[in-house]
Write a protein that holds these residues in place. Structure first.
Motif, PDB file in Angstrom:
ATOM      1  N   SER A  17      -6.140   8.740  37.228  1.00 36.53           N
ATOM      2  CA  SER A  17      -6.309  10.079  36.649  1.00 36.53           C
ATOM      3  C   SER A  17      -5.842  10.170  35.199  1.00 36.53           C
ATOM      4  O   SER A  17      -4.702   9.828  34.874  1.00 36.53           O
ATOM      5  N   ASN A  54      -5.520  13.103  33.726  1.00 39.30           N
ATOM      6  CA  ASN A  54      -4.571  14.225  33.724  1.00 39.30           C
ATOM      7  C   ASN A  54      -3.163  13.730  34.053  1.00 39.30           C
ATOM      8  O   ASN A  54      -2.185  14.156  33.449  1.00 39.30           O
ATOM      9  N   LYS A  66      -1.634  11.657  31.078  1.00 41.78           N
ATOM     10  CA  LYS A  66      -1.022  12.443  29.995  1.00 41.78           C
ATOM     11  C   LYS A  66       0.484  12.532  30.234  1.00 41.78           C
ATOM     12  O   LYS A  66       1.292  12.337  29.325  1.00 41.78           O
ATOM     13  N   ILE A  91      -6.385  10.657  45.746  1.00 47.10           N
ATOM     14  CA  ILE A  91      -7.267  11.842  45.768  1.00 47.10           C
ATOM     15  C   ILE A  91      -8.607  11.521  46.432  1.00 47.10           C
ATOM     16  O   ILE A  91      -9.285  12.410  46.924  1.00 47.10           O
ATOM     17  N   THR A 136      -4.106  15.015  48.420  1.00 45.82           N
ATOM     18  CA  THR A 136      -3.485  16.182  47.767  1.00 45.82           C
ATOM     19  C   THR A 136      -3.892  17.474  48.474  1.00 45.82           C
ATOM     20  O   THR A 136      -3.574  18.558  48.011  1.00 45.82           O
ATOM     21  N   ARG A 137      -4.590  17.311  49.589  1.00 48.69           N
ATOM     22  CA  ARG A 137      -5.065  18.504  50.320  1.00 48.69           C
ATOM     23  C   ARG A 137      -4.386  18.641  51.683  1.00 48.69           C
ATOM     24  O   ARG A 137      -4.804  19.440  52.513  1.00 48.69           O
ATOM     25  N   GLY A 145      -3.632  21.956  45.241  1.00 52.19           N
ATOM     26  CA  GLY A 145      -4.033  20.668  45.815  1.00 52.19           C
ATOM     27  C   GLY A 145      -4.431  19.604  44.808  1.00 52.19           C
ATOM     28  O   GLY A 145      -5.375  18.855  45.049  1.00 52.19           O
ATOM     29  N   ARG A 146      -3.713  19.526  43.716  1.00 53.55           N
ATOM     30  CA  ARG A 146      -4.094  18.550  42.690  1.00 53.55           C
ATOM     31  C   ARG A 146      -2.872  17.847  42.095  1.00 53.55           C
ATOM     32  O   ARG A 146      -1.790  18.420  41.986  1.00 53.55           O
ATOM     33  N   ILE A 147      -3.134  16.627  41.645  1.00 50.75           N
ATOM     34  CA  ILE A 147      -2.165  15.929  40.794  1.00 50.75           C
ATOM     35  C   ILE A 147      -2.630  16.138  39.356  1.00 50.75           C
ATOM     36  O   ILE A 147      -3.817  16.437  39.148  1.00 50.75           O
ATOM     37  N   PRO A 148      -1.778  16.029  38.334  1.00 54.10           N
ATOM     38  CA  PRO A 148      -0.360  15.747  38.448  1.00 54.10           C
ATOM     39  C   PRO A 148       0.424  16.969  38.902  1.00 54.10           C
ATOM     40  O   PRO A 148       0.117  18.096  38.525  1.00 54.10           O
ATOM     41  N   GLU A 189      -0.410  21.437  36.673  1.00 58.12           N
ATOM     42  CA  GLU A 189      -1.238  21.531  35.461  1.00 58.12           C
ATOM     43  C   GLU A 189      -0.661  20.619  34.370  1.00 58.12           C
ATOM     44  O   GLU A 189       0.442  20.851  33.854  1.00 58.12           O
ATOM     45  N   SER A 190      -1.469  19.629  33.997  1.00 54.46           N
ATOM     46  CA  SER A 190      -0.990  18.631  33.028  1.00 54.46           C
ATOM     47  C   SER A 190      -0.474  19.284  31.742  1.00 54.46           C
ATOM     48  O   SER A 190       0.573  18.893  31.214  1.00 54.46           O
ATOM     49  N   GLN A 241      -9.246  21.401  28.152  1.00 57.66           N
ATOM     50  CA  GLN A 241      -9.416  21.809  29.550  1.00 57.66           C
ATOM     51  C   GLN A 241     -10.759  22.509  29.801  1.00 57.66           C
ATOM     52  O   GLN A 241     -11.274  22.456  30.906  1.00 57.66           O
ATOM     53  N   GLU A 300     -12.646  18.066  29.242  1.00 61.37           N
ATOM     54  CA  GLU A 300     -12.338  17.475  30.554  1.00 61.37           C
ATOM     55  C   GLU A 300     -13.409  17.764  31.616  1.00 61.37           C
ATOM     56  O   GLU A 300     -13.794  16.853  32.365  1.00 61.37           O
ATOM     57  N   TYR A 325      -8.597  11.328  28.406  1.00 61.35           N
ATOM     58  CA  TYR A 325      -9.957  11.076  28.894  1.00 61.35           C
ATOM     59  C   TYR A 325     -10.899  10.532  27.827  1.00 61.35           C
ATOM     60  O   TYR A 325     -11.913   9.925  28.166  1.00 61.35           O
TER      61      TYR A 325
HETATM   62  N1  LIG Z   1      -6.280  21.331  35.170  1.00 60.28           N
HETATM   63  C1  LIG Z   1      -5.589  20.355  35.962  1.00 60.28           C
HETATM   64  C2  LIG Z   1      -6.606  19.459  36.653  1.00 60.28           C
HETATM   65  C3  LIG Z   1      -5.981  18.590  37.715  1.00 60.28           C
HETATM   66  C4  LIG Z   1      -7.024  17.815  38.480  1.00 60.28           C
HETATM   67  O1  LIG Z   1      -8.223  18.102  38.420  1.00 60.28           O
HETATM   68  N2  LIG Z   1      -6.564  16.811  39.224  1.00 60.28           N
HETATM   69  C5  LIG Z   1      -7.465  16.004  39.990  1.00 60.28           C
HETATM   70  C6  LIG Z   1      -7.328  14.546  39.562  1.00 60.28           C
HETATM   71  S1  LIG Z   1      -7.624  14.318  37.849  1.00 60.28           S
HETATM   72  C7  LIG Z   1      -7.118  16.089  41.466  1.00 60.28           C
HETATM   73  O2  LIG Z   1      -5.966  16.157  41.813  1.00 60.28           O
HETATM   74  N3  LIG Z   1      -8.120  16.065  42.335  1.00 60.28           N
HETATM   75  C8  LIG Z   1      -7.915  16.030  43.748  1.00 60.28           C
HETATM   76  C9  LIG Z   1      -8.521  17.189  44.456  1.00 60.28           C
HETATM   77  O3  LIG Z   1      -9.047  18.115  43.798  1.00 60.28           O
HETATM   78  O4  LIG Z   1      -8.472  17.166  45.681  1.00 60.28           O
HETATM   79  C10 LIG Z   1      -4.625  19.554  35.108  1.00 60.28           C
HETATM   80  O5  LIG Z   1      -4.823  19.492  33.887  1.00 60.28           O
HETATM   81  O6  LIG Z   1      -3.641  19.022  35.635  1.00 60.28           O
END
Ligand SMILES: N[C@@H](CCC(=O)N[C@@H](CS)C(=O)NCC(=O)O)C(=O)O
Length: 204
Positions: A10, A12, A15, A34, A39-40, A51-54, A66-67, A99, A103, A166
């Motif tokens: 990733s 994100n 960063k 992921i 993450t879910r 549900g997202r990293i980071p 949020e990165s 963003q 991205e 990215y």
């Molecule tokens: N706007 C968020 C975007 C985070 C994001 O999209 N993370 C993705 C990986 S790059 C993720 O965790 N995806 C897994 C999912 O949506 O289940 C940020 O900047 O951190």
């Protein structure tokens, strides 16, 4: 100690790993795949309901997602975050640009082409528009960098980290970066910064 939940591919997440390395901050890395929906899970959604990293766990046990928000949290009071009002706003300007206009096109196309084995019919349909908008973002960056070494002022900072993540792997989405000499010169300048680490870097 800080704990970072991340997925190694990733941008994100990168960063945050890049800034942590440049700040020489120790942290624990917990990987979540992921591609396997890790993450879910109910357990992860308690940390970040989106549900997202980071996702970063702070020393007090709370979580920050949020990165861009994580970058600001870590950089506050350091040379990576400008103190001047105008420069802070410009940094945010480029981070919001990343963003909203960068991205969603460059990172998403890279994800589809680099990490998925096959695109869905909807993704195939969406691809040309995403590519066009990705190139639009690269054009904006190229024009800005024609006259400047870094995105804000003369100094490397958060805006560069956010956009570098990215852009430097855009070729994995089959974006052709050869036509952007100023972007390429900036990519090289970022990679020369003290404490620079590559996208596959993990803390030791
Ligand atoms: N706007 C968020 C975007 C985070 C994001 O999209 N993370 C993705 C990986 S790059 C993720 O965790 N995806 C897994 C999912 O949506 O289940 C940020 O900047 O951190």
């Amino acid at each position: 100690m800080l704990t970072l939940y991340d997925f190694m591919g990733s941008g994100n997440g990168y960063k945050v790993r890049l800034l942590l390395a440049q700040l020489c901050l120790p942290y624990r890395l917990i990987e979540r795949d992921i591609l396997k929906g890790e993450t879910r899970t109910p357990e992860f959604l308690q940390k970040n309901p989106n549900g997202r990293i980071p996702t970063l766990q702070l020393e007090d046990g709370t979580y920050l997602a949020e990165s861009g928000a994580i970058l600001w949290y870590l950089a506050e009071g350091t040379a990576f975050a400008p103190a001047d009002r105008r420069a802070r706003a410009e940094t945010l300007q480029w981070m919001f640009f990343e963003q909203y206009s960068h991205e969603p096109y460059i990172a998403v196309v890279r994800y589809w082409r680099h990490f998925l084995t096959k695109l869905s019919p909807l993704q195939e349909l969406d691809l040309p528009e995403r590519l066009k908008k990705g190139y639009d973002a690269l054009e904006v960056m190229e024009r800005h960098l024609e006259t400047r070494p870094f995105f804000v002022g003369k100094r490397y900072g958060l805006a560069d980290i956010a956009l570098y993540a990215y852009t430097h792997v855009a070729h994995e989405g089959e974006f052709d970066l050869a036509r952007y000499p100023h972007i390429n010169a900036w990519l090289a300048r970022v990679a020369e910064q003290p404490g620079y680490v590559t996208i596959d870097h993990k803390p030791t």
